[in-house]
Enzyme design. Structure first.
Site, PDB file in Angstrom:
ATOM      1  N   TYR A  18       0.846  -1.187   0.000  1.00  0.00           N
ATOM      2  CA  TYR A  18       0.000   0.000   0.000  1.00  0.00           C
ATOM      3  C   TYR A  18       0.887   1.244   0.000  1.00  0.00           C
ATOM      4  O   TYR A  18       1.749   1.376  -0.859  1.00  0.00           O
ATOM      5  CB  TYR A  18      -0.968  -0.059   1.196  1.00  0.00           C
ATOM      6  CG  TYR A  18      -2.035   0.983   1.154  1.00  0.00           C
ATOM      7  CD1 TYR A  18      -2.870   1.120   0.052  1.00  0.00           C
ATOM      8  CD2 TYR A  18      -2.216   1.845   2.221  1.00  0.00           C
ATOM      9  CE1 TYR A  18      -3.844   2.085   0.001  1.00  0.00           C
ATOM     10  CE2 TYR A  18      -3.209   2.818   2.193  1.00  0.00           C
ATOM     11  CZ  TYR A  18      -4.014   2.934   1.077  1.00  0.00           C
ATOM     12  OH  TYR A  18      -4.989   3.895   1.035  1.00  0.00           O
ATOM     13  N   LYS A  25     -21.976 -16.998 -13.391  1.00  0.00           N
ATOM     14  CA  LYS A  25     -21.179 -16.718 -14.594  1.00  0.00           C
ATOM     15  C   LYS A  25     -19.738 -16.400 -14.212  1.00  0.00           C
ATOM     16  O   LYS A  25     -18.796 -16.900 -14.829  1.00  0.00           O
ATOM     17  CB  LYS A  25     -21.787 -15.565 -15.387  1.00  0.00           C
ATOM     18  CG  LYS A  25     -23.075 -15.922 -16.076  1.00  0.00           C
ATOM     19  CD  LYS A  25     -23.649 -14.737 -16.830  1.00  0.00           C
ATOM     20  CE  LYS A  25     -24.943 -15.129 -17.505  1.00  0.00           C
ATOM     21  NZ  LYS A  25     -25.492 -14.068 -18.342  1.00  0.00           N
TER      22      LYS A  25
END
Length: 186
Positions: A114, A169
């Site tokens: 980060y 999906k």
């Protein structure tokens, strides 16, 4: 309507059965006579007076599953403890997740993953956008988006109602991507 039992209507019924010879046969016969397709019989516990088992079977539809459960309830010496719909169980909490590939164990790791270290990576991508494919998840990502107005077989059920379809999906796309990656590395 589906004419034969299907995994789409797969139930697991937990039963306490009198611990006597032939009781399992009576329960499985009730399922078979009602048109259920037994997939598994699992022993949970054995006591002096009862045996607890999980019986998993397929039905034609929801009503058929309920009919089969009622037939099981009708067998003397059997108590239905719980009925679980395996399709709903698969969907509990959603079917997909995002997991970190890097671990952050200490301040150094945090500084690289980060701030401030990530700024260097951001600027490298800013200077050369193609680096986004090697320095981010972009090469392994797919978005499945819907407003839920035309869900196949269901129509306009809105984005929340369509979410399980979209998760399915994404699950399938994710598996096909990981299989391709595995096969190309061999």
């Amino acid at each position: 309507m589906i004419n034969s039992p299907s995994a789409s209507y797969s139930l697991t019924v937990r039963v306490d059965v009198d611990n006597q010879p032939g009781m399992l046969g009576r329960v499985t016969s009730a399922i078979g006579k009602a048109g259920g397709d037994i997939g598994a019989v699992d022993l949970v516990t054995v006591g002096k007076s009862t045996v607890t088992r999980d019986l998993t079977f397929k039905a034609r539809d929801e009503a058929h599953g309920e009919q089969i459960v009622e037939k099981i309830r009708g067998v003397g010496g059997v108590r239905v403890v719980n009925v679980s719909d395996r399709t709903f169980l698969m969907h509990l909490g959603g079917k997909i997740e995002i997991k970190g590939r890097a671990t952050v164990k200490n301040r150094d790791d945090l500084s690289m993953a980060y701030t401030p270290g990530v700024a260097r990576v951001c600027m490298a991508i800013h200077k050369d956008p193609e680096k986004a494919y090697t320095l981010t998840i972009k090469q392994n990502s797919v978005a499945v988006v819907t407003d839920g107005t035309a869900v196949l077989g269901l129509g306009d059920i809105g984005p929340n109602g369509a979410q399980p379809v979209m998760e399915g999906k994404a699950l399938i796309f994710g598996r096909s991507v990981s299989r391709r990656r595995t096969s190309t590395r061999s």
